[in-house]
Scaffold this active site. Structure first.
Site, PDB file in Angstrom:
ATOM      1  N   ARG A 177       0.872  -1.179   0.000  1.00 28.78           N
ATOM      2  CA  ARG A 177       0.000   0.000   0.000  1.00 28.78           C
ATOM      3  C   ARG A 177       0.907   1.226   0.000  1.00 28.78           C
ATOM      4  O   ARG A 177       2.095   1.118   0.335  1.00 28.78           O
ATOM      5  CB  ARG A 177      -0.879   0.003   1.256  1.00 28.78           C
ATOM      6  CG  ARG A 177      -1.845  -1.148   1.285  1.00 28.78           C
ATOM      7  CD  ARG A 177      -2.575  -1.247   2.623  1.00 28.78           C
ATOM      8  NE  ARG A 177      -3.390  -2.449   2.663  1.00 28.78           N
ATOM      9  CZ  ARG A 177      -3.719  -3.090   3.782  1.00 28.78           C
ATOM     10  NH1 ARG A 177      -3.280  -2.643   4.956  1.00 28.78           N
ATOM     11  NH2 ARG A 177      -4.461  -4.169   3.743  1.00 28.78           N
ATOM     12  N   ARG A 270     -10.566   3.346   5.482  1.00 27.83           N
ATOM     13  CA  ARG A 270      -9.111   3.213   5.385  1.00 27.83           C
ATOM     14  C   ARG A 270      -8.638   3.554   3.980  1.00 27.83           C
ATOM     15  O   ARG A 270      -7.547   4.097   3.795  1.00 27.83           O
ATOM     16  CB  ARG A 270      -8.693   1.785   5.785  1.00 27.83           C
ATOM     17  CG  ARG A 270      -7.204   1.613   5.890  1.00 27.83           C
ATOM     18  CD  ARG A 270      -6.803   0.296   6.512  1.00 27.83           C
ATOM     19  NE  ARG A 270      -7.036  -0.819   5.597  1.00 27.83           N
ATOM     20  CZ  ARG A 270      -6.864  -2.102   5.913  1.00 27.83           C
ATOM     21  NH1 ARG A 270      -6.464  -2.428   7.124  1.00 27.83           N
ATOM     22  NH2 ARG A 270      -7.090  -3.045   5.039  1.00 27.83           N
ATOM     23  N   ARG A 281     -12.613  -9.255   1.205  1.00 31.67           N
ATOM     24  CA  ARG A 281     -12.268  -9.239   2.641  1.00 31.67           C
ATOM     25  C   ARG A 281     -13.518  -9.375   3.504  1.00 31.67           C
ATOM     26  O   ARG A 281     -13.483 -10.036   4.544  1.00 31.67           O
ATOM     27  CB  ARG A 281     -11.506  -7.941   2.966  1.00 31.67           C
ATOM     28  CG  ARG A 281     -10.054  -8.055   2.580  1.00 31.67           C
ATOM     29  CD  ARG A 281      -9.366  -6.717   2.376  1.00 31.67           C
ATOM     30  NE  ARG A 281      -8.095  -6.966   1.717  1.00 31.67           N
ATOM     31  CZ  ARG A 281      -6.921  -7.089   2.352  1.00 31.67           C
ATOM     32  NH1 ARG A 281      -6.870  -6.943   3.639  1.00 31.67           N
ATOM     33  NH2 ARG A 281      -5.819  -7.359   1.684  1.00 31.67           N
TER      34      ARG A 281
HETATM   35  N1  LIG Z   1      -0.905 -16.624   8.109  1.00 27.87           N
HETATM   36  C1  LIG Z   1      -0.433 -15.387   8.020  1.00 27.87           C
HETATM   37  N2  LIG Z   1      -1.271 -14.370   7.889  1.00 27.87           N
HETATM   38  C2  LIG Z   1      -0.749 -13.124   7.821  1.00 27.87           C
HETATM   39  C3  LIG Z   1       0.639 -12.872   7.884  1.00 27.87           C
HETATM   40  N3  LIG Z   1       0.838 -11.537   7.791  1.00 27.87           N
HETATM   41  C4  LIG Z   1      -0.377 -10.976   7.698  1.00 27.87           C
HETATM   42  N4  LIG Z   1      -1.334 -11.932   7.719  1.00 27.87           N
HETATM   43  C5  LIG Z   1      -2.793 -11.768   7.667  1.00 27.87           C
HETATM   44  O1  LIG Z   1      -3.187 -11.531   6.362  1.00 27.87           O
HETATM   45  C6  LIG Z   1      -4.401 -10.793   6.370  1.00 27.87           C
HETATM   46  C7  LIG Z   1      -4.307  -9.656   5.397  1.00 27.87           C
HETATM   47  O2  LIG Z   1      -3.333  -8.735   5.814  1.00 27.87           O
HETATM   48  P1  LIG Z   1      -3.172  -7.350   5.066  1.00 27.87           P
HETATM   49  O3  LIG Z   1      -3.084  -7.594   3.599  1.00 27.87           O
HETATM   50  O4  LIG Z   1      -2.052  -6.600   5.689  1.00 27.87           O
HETATM   51  O5  LIG Z   1      -4.577  -6.644   5.276  1.00 27.87           O
HETATM   52  P2  LIG Z   1      -5.356  -6.111   6.571  1.00 27.87           P
HETATM   53  O6  LIG Z   1      -5.620  -7.253   7.483  1.00 27.87           O
HETATM   54  O7  LIG Z   1      -6.568  -5.573   5.960  1.00 27.87           O
HETATM   55  O8  LIG Z   1      -4.505  -5.068   7.212  1.00 27.87           O
HETATM   56  C8  LIG Z   1      -4.618 -10.377   7.818  1.00 27.87           C
HETATM   57  O9  LIG Z   1      -5.568 -11.261   8.392  1.00 27.87           O
HETATM   58  C9  LIG Z   1      -3.279 -10.589   8.462  1.00 27.87           C
HETATM   59  O10 LIG Z   1      -3.412 -10.908   9.841  1.00 27.87           O
HETATM   60  C10 LIG Z   1       1.497 -13.992   8.029  1.00 27.87           C
HETATM   61  O11 LIG Z   1       2.710 -13.894   8.109  1.00 27.87           O
HETATM   62  N5  LIG Z   1       0.917 -15.201   8.082  1.00 27.87           N
HETATM   63  N1  LIG Z   2     -12.019   1.222  17.428  1.00 28.24           N
HETATM   64  C1  LIG Z   2     -11.987   1.828  16.228  1.00 28.24           C
HETATM   65  N2  LIG Z   2     -12.944   2.707  15.905  1.00 28.24           N
HETATM   66  C2  LIG Z   2     -12.916   3.300  14.692  1.00 28.24           C
HETATM   67  N3  LIG Z   2     -11.990   3.100  13.754  1.00 28.24           N
HETATM   68  C3  LIG Z   2     -11.004   2.239  14.023  1.00 28.24           C
HETATM   69  C4  LIG Z   2     -10.949   1.552  15.272  1.00 28.24           C
HETATM   70  N4  LIG Z   2      -9.869   0.741  15.258  1.00 28.24           N
HETATM   71  C5  LIG Z   2      -9.263   0.919  14.062  1.00 28.24           C
HETATM   72  N5  LIG Z   2      -9.938   1.819  13.320  1.00 28.24           N
HETATM   73  C6  LIG Z   2      -9.656   2.259  11.936  1.00 28.24           C
HETATM   74  O1  LIG Z   2     -10.095   1.193  11.105  1.00 28.24           O
HETATM   75  C7  LIG Z   2      -9.242   1.054   9.972  1.00 28.24           C
HETATM   76  C8  LIG Z   2      -8.736  -0.377   9.919  1.00 28.24           C
HETATM   77  O2  LIG Z   2      -7.815  -0.586  10.989  1.00 28.24           O
HETATM   78  P1  LIG Z   2      -6.500  -1.430  10.797  1.00 28.24           P
HETATM   79  O3  LIG Z   2      -5.711  -1.292  12.025  1.00 28.24           O
HETATM   80  O4  LIG Z   2      -5.846  -1.082   9.502  1.00 28.24           O
HETATM   81  O5  LIG Z   2      -7.140  -2.901  10.687  1.00 28.24           O
HETATM   82  P2  LIG Z   2      -6.481  -4.317  10.395  1.00 28.24           P
HETATM   83  O6  LIG Z   2      -5.014  -4.206  10.640  1.00 28.24           O
HETATM   84  O7  LIG Z   2      -7.152  -5.237  11.348  1.00 28.24           O
HETATM   85  O8  LIG Z   2      -6.821  -4.635   8.975  1.00 28.24           O
HETATM   86  C9  LIG Z   2      -8.147   2.066  10.121  1.00 28.24           C
HETATM   87  O9  LIG Z   2      -8.442   3.186   9.302  1.00 28.24           O
HETATM   88  C10 LIG Z   2      -8.186   2.454  11.603  1.00 28.24           C
HETATM   89  O10 LIG Z   2      -7.787   3.777  11.815  1.00 28.24           O
END
Ligand SMILES: Nc1nc2c(ncn2[C@@H]2O[C@H](COP(=O)(O)OP(=O)(O)O)[C@@H](O)[C@H]2O)c(=O)[nH]1
Ligand SMILES: Nc1ncnc2c1ncn2[C@@H]1O[C@H](COP(=O)(O)OP(=O)(O)O)[C@@H](O)[C@H]1O
Length: 389
Positions: A177, A270, A281
């Site tokens: 990203r 986000r 997702r």
């Molecule tokens: N199994 C596994 N899952 C991962 C790893 N790193 C990230 N993830 C998972 O992959 C999913 C997608 O992550 P990401 O693309 O960063 O998107 P986000 O969860 O929307 O922030 C999330 O559920 C993460 O917890 C890893 O090393 N192993």
């Molecule tokens: N408790 C909350 N209330 C409102 N917005 C939140 C809260 N926790 C996280 N966010 C927002 O939600 C979005 C997704 O959070 P993020 O940490 O990227 O999620 P994940 O890592 O689980 O995918 C971000 O823009 C973050 O700022």
């Protein structure tokens, strides 16, 4: 009476190789550790790499030699060492004349983690972990659907307690990203490269998530644990299941959204995914939440409704409160006398200094309190130095 080590190898530096490195019977049978039907020969180099001690396996039933996949960063080659068979499929290796951060090692050869990896990789597998003093806190596995706030909570922890927590940087085949940095948020990797590394046993766990490959390399966890920090893994439910089955003794936290509507709003706000990716997702979120709540993997469930409150609950369950100071954990190596003998008595290992002009001190390693294991570090060895005579 104490028990002698399974074997002791001396003067490896003088070209005395005990037959290591050849795929035939070692000249000196005493230098192999027999566990079940297999002998483990530790010595020489790992795949020609002069920086790491090698391991070979002889299967008595098939009379065949194999070079296993070696997981984890192993010990450096040494002058000599003692090897002791421990219960539950592990071998303790005590090196002679080594630095304090390289003196005590555990080789996992037949633990549940190794059996799992053998199935996965389709070949023999062993794993190294370094023995250290000091009882570091368990690594933390955080899972939850996309957009629930895992990354936000982890960033808050790392920002408030930079010396206490370290993030395990995963590998992924998804595109970065715009704000994400390679090596900081993820190791962004080509699919063929990552598949090859998975085959080579470099990963503690991996999974296909939302159409991309994600995985935690053993090295990523080692880097954090070596720095004395508590390791945080942000991984999906499939990955959490694999970690649960591994020797990494972790705590498992699942973060739930207040509602699917709120999850969708957060994902959209986000602004990092296309509409198609958001839909994917959200479709996956349902199954993830069900699995997270019912799989028996997660001992803690957090509801991320109000961010500040959720963060406070997270800190509480990690044992951090406003009264207790929070520091990183000192990672302590183990200094051994240059020349010594080794004896085993129950779960104590007696290391007796030898040689003229020395104080003949005795070091007692108590293995009863060890925890953790490969990959990473086996921690909590209690060590006593008995008064010199
Ligand atoms: N199994 C596994 N899952 C991962 C790893 N790193 C990230 N993830 C998972 O992959 C999913 C997608 O992550 P990401 O693309 O960063 O998107 P986000 O969860 O929307 O922030 C999330 O559920 C993460 O917890 C890893 O090393 N192993
Ligand atoms: N408790 C909350 N209330 C409102 N917005 C939140 C809260 N926790 C996280 N966010 C927002 O939600 C979005 C997704 O959070 P993020 O940490 O990227 O999620 P994940 O890592 O689980 O995918 C971000 O823009 C973050 O700022």
């Amino acid at each position: 009476m104490g028990e002698a080590p399974a074997f002791f190898v001396d003067h490896l530096e003088n070209g005395y190789t005990n037959g290591f490195g050849v795929k035939s019977e070692p000249k000196n049978r005493d230098t192999s550790v027999l566990i079940g039907d297999r002998s483990f020969v530790i010595g020489g180099n790992h795949e020609g790499n002069p920086l790491f001690l090698g391991v070979q396996i002889h299967d008595k039933v098939t009379n065949k030699w194999s070079s296993p996949s070696v997981l984890g960063t192993g010990p450096k080659p040494c002058k000599g060492y003692s090897a002791i068979v421990l219960p539950k499929g592990r071998i303790l290796v005590i090196k002679k004349g080594s630095a304090s951060d390289d003196s005590i090692w555990f080789l996992e050869v037949d633990t549940p983690f190794i059996r799992e990896q053998k199935k996965l990789l389709g070949r023999e597998v062993v794993a190294w972990s370094k023995g250290v003093r000091g009882n570091a806190e368990k690594p933390i596995v955080i899972s939850g659907p996309s957009g629930v706030g895992k990354g936000t909570l982890i960033s808050m922890l790392m920002k408030e307690f930079p010396s206490m927590f370290g993030f395990s940087v995963s590998h992924t085949t998804r595109a970065p990203r715009c704000m994400e940095k390679n090596g900081v948020h993820y190791h962004f990797t080509d699919k063929t490269v990552m598949e090859k590394e998975i085959k080579d046993g470099k990963f503690l766990e991996f999974a296909s998530v939302h159409g991309n490959l994600y995985g935690t390399s053993i090295e990523s966890v080692e880097v954090v644990t070596d720095s004395g920090k508590r390791c945080i893994l942000d991984i999906d439910v499939q990955g959490a299941r694999s970690v649960k089955a591994s020797s990494l003794d972790a705590i498992f936290i699942f973060v739930c959204p207040p509602s699917m509507k709120e999850l969708e709003d957060r994902l959209r706000a986000r602004g990092t995914e296309t509409e198609e990716q958001i839909q994917k997702r959200l479709r996956n979120a349902d199954a993830e939440i069900k699995a997270g709540k019912s799989s028996g993997i997660f001992e803690h469930k957090l509801y991320n409704d109000n961010l500040e409150e959720c963060y406070k609950t997270l800190k509480n369950l990690l044992g951090i409160n406003d009264l207790a100071p929070v520091n990183g954990v000192e990672v302590e190596g183990i200094n051994l006398p240059k020349e010594h003998t080794v004896t085993k008595m129950d779960d104590k290992i007696l290391i007796q200094e030898t040689g003229e002009g020395t104080k003949n001190k005795m070091i007692v390693l108590d293995l009863s309190s060890i925890n953790g294991g490969a990959p990473g570090r086996t921690r909590g060895i209690v060590l006593d130095t008995v008064k010199s005579s």
